[in-house]
Design an enzyme around this catalytic site. Structure first.
Site, PDB file in Angstrom:
ATOM      1  N   TYR A   1      35.626  42.621  35.407  1.00  0.00           N
ATOM      2  CA  TYR A   1      36.685  41.660  35.711  1.00  0.00           C
ATOM      3  C   TYR A   1      37.864  42.427  36.302  1.00  0.00           C
ATOM      4  O   TYR A   1      38.251  43.484  35.795  1.00  0.00           O
ATOM      5  CB  TYR A   1      37.095  40.912  34.429  1.00  0.00           C
TER       6      TYR A   1
ATOM      7  N   ASP B   1      32.320  42.740  26.777  1.00  0.00           N
ATOM      8  CA  ASP B   1      33.071  41.530  27.124  1.00  0.00           C
ATOM      9  C   ASP B   1      32.038  40.407  27.208  1.00  0.00           C
ATOM     10  O   ASP B   1      31.244  40.349  28.150  1.00  0.00           O
ATOM     11  CB  ASP B   1      33.791  41.749  28.461  1.00  0.00           C
TER      12      ASP B   1
HETATM   13  C1  LIG Z   1      35.058  38.296  31.999  1.00  0.00           C
HETATM   14  C2  LIG Z   1      36.527  38.175  31.775  1.00  0.00           C
HETATM   15  N1  LIG Z   1      37.139  39.020  30.941  1.00  0.00           N
HETATM   16  C3  LIG Z   1      38.457  38.949  30.708  1.00  0.00           C
HETATM   17  C4  LIG Z   1      39.262  38.017  31.340  1.00  0.00           C
HETATM   18  C5  LIG Z   1      40.741  37.977  31.064  1.00  0.00           C
HETATM   19  O1  LIG Z   1      41.053  36.947  30.191  1.00  0.00           O
HETATM   20  P1  LIG Z   1      42.485  36.208  30.120  1.00  0.00           P
HETATM   21  O2  LIG Z   1      42.720  35.552  31.456  1.00  0.00           O
HETATM   22  O3  LIG Z   1      42.365  35.272  28.973  1.00  0.00           O
HETATM   23  O4  LIG Z   1      43.515  37.276  29.878  1.00  0.00           O
HETATM   24  C6  LIG Z   1      38.658  37.109  32.234  1.00  0.00           C
HETATM   25  C7  LIG Z   1      39.480  36.128  32.947  1.00  0.00           C
HETATM   26  O5  LIG Z   1      39.043  35.523  33.889  1.00  0.00           O
HETATM   27  C8  LIG Z   1      37.262  37.190  32.442  1.00  0.00           C
HETATM   28  O6  LIG Z   1      36.628  36.345  33.281  1.00  0.00           O
END
Ligand SMILES: Cc1ncc(COP(=O)(O)O)c(C=O)c1O
Length: 383
Positions: free
Chosen positions: A105, A177
């Site tokens: 990400y 993740d």
């Molecule tokens: C796979 C993944 N990890 C982490 C995040 C970050 O999360 P947040 O926007 O809640 O901070 C996202 C956001 O799109 C994501 O798609």
């Protein structure tokens, strides 16, 4: 094993954090909108709470629910997925090294490159689908391998168990993740990971109305205590209201995921046969490079997919302009289907193919979604 320990995920999702309120009998838990907690006349804290940044009853209930859902022992809730990710990296020491996916990400990669590098945490980005590349990236000072599978936005699938083995052989931890798969489809702790991270903003919340993050640990150990310390001291904690909304979202998660998966499979099948489409990235498709691993480690293949339109960025943007039912917006995991040209959003540093559109497939009827994409593709490309 007691009947309670043996319960299935649908049952856990409905009941975790939802005991009737002992004070009033309310079937739904109250939202504790308080920043501070009263001491008794002796100066003690009879209920164990002192101040809402450190702990709050609504947040504690949510954390119980998150731990139960992921099959962990303890969960730590944050104000966003990025806050949870930041706490993991902040728990490490300058001089240590992280191996992360080259298509992680965007925010995770940017945090490692633009923030954590400055405090001495080095990182190497690799193709996590290539286990030799992962092993080769490990250094004596590697203490963490970060997995994201399926990845954002190209839906690359990482073999969680094998990468966890590589991490452990090197004396490093492995964090997954699990935002896109959710605990309904993928169980990283059972596959050997040492921690699961979630952006609860997505499927767990499920209604595009809250921002949150979580870490789930298989043990209430020293590292979990350090992460909890960072939660309280960093202060990126979710509001009581967002905790409550998230608990409400979690109740329907397993059933919502069925709808997302069913719709995404139908849309992916349709797109893969469309004349205007170059490639569809969806691990549920038999020809997808991640299919075999995904079939082994996922219960179903998820609600996210990416499509590369013939004609590159220009054609992809023309499709985005023409959709009527899909909403042009970032994020994912809500009931409404979203479409996004990722390279535009990620900017000049983006490694995403220019013709790639990321689709978060919602809970509308799949035939309506397919009709919308078809008219947009045909009108935009003439194919
Ligand atoms: C796979 C993944 N990890 C982490 C995040 C970050 O999360 P947040 O926007 O809640 O901070 C996202 C956001 O799109 C994501 O798609």
């Amino acid at each position: 094993m007691s009947a309670e320990e043996h319960r299935r995920l649908e049952t856990i999702a409905v009941h975790a954090g939802h005991a009737a309120d002992p004070a009033t009998g309310a079937v739904n838990p109250p939202i504790y909108l308080t920043t501070t907690f009263a001491r008794d006349s002796e100066g003690n804290l009879p209920h164990g709470y002192i101040y809402a940044r450190s702990d709050n009853p609504t947040r504690r209930e949510l954390e119980h629910a998150l731990a139960a859902l992921e099959g962990g022992e303890t969960a730590i809730a944050f104000a966003s997925g990025m806050a949870a990710t930041a706490a993991v990296f902040q728990s490490m020491l300058p001089g240590e090294h992280v191996v992360a996916p080259q298509d992680a990400y965007y925010g995770t990669a940017k945090l490692l490159r633009d923030v954590m590098a400055g405090w001495g945490l080095a990182s190497t980005f690799v193709d996590m689908t290539d286990l030799h590349a992962v092993a080769a990236a490990v250094r004596p000072e590697t203490r963490l391998i970060w997995i994201e599978t399926p990845s954002n936005p190209a839906l690359a699938v990482t073999d969680i168990a094998r990468v966890a083995e590589i991490a452990h052989a090197a004396g490093a931890r492995c964090v997954c993740d699990n935002t896109w798969a959710t605990p309904v489809l993928q169980r990283p702790l059972a596959l050997g990971c040492d921690l699961v991270m979630h952006s609860t903003t997505k499927y767990l919340g499920g209604h595009s109305d809250l921002t949150g993050g979580a870490l789930v640990s298989p043990a209430d150990d020293e590292w979990a205590a350090r992460l909890r310390l960072l939660q309280g001291l960093g202060g990126a904690v979710p509001s009581a209201f967002d905790c409550w909304l998230l608990m409400r979202g979690i109740r329907s998660l397993p059933w919502r995921m069925r709808g997302h998966c069913e719709n995404a499979a139908a849309v992916a099948g349709f797109l893969s046969a469309h004349a205007a489409v170059e490639t569809v990235h969806y691990p549920g498709l038999a020809f997808d490079p991640g299919h075999a691993v995904a079939a082994r480690q996922m219960a179903e293949f998820g609600g996210m997919l990416a499509v590369e339109v013939k004609g590159g960025a220009e054609a992809a943007l023309a499709v985005v302009r023409r959709v009527r039912l899909f909403t042009r917006a970032t994020s994912l995991g809500g009931p409404e289907s979203l479409i996004e040209h990722r390279a535009s959003v990620e900017g000049p540093e983006s490694r995403t193919p220019p013709g790639l559109l990321r689709l978060s497939i919602g809970l509308e009827h799949s035939v309506d979604l397919i009709e919308d994409l078809d008219q947009a593709l045909v009108d935009a490309t003439g194919r």
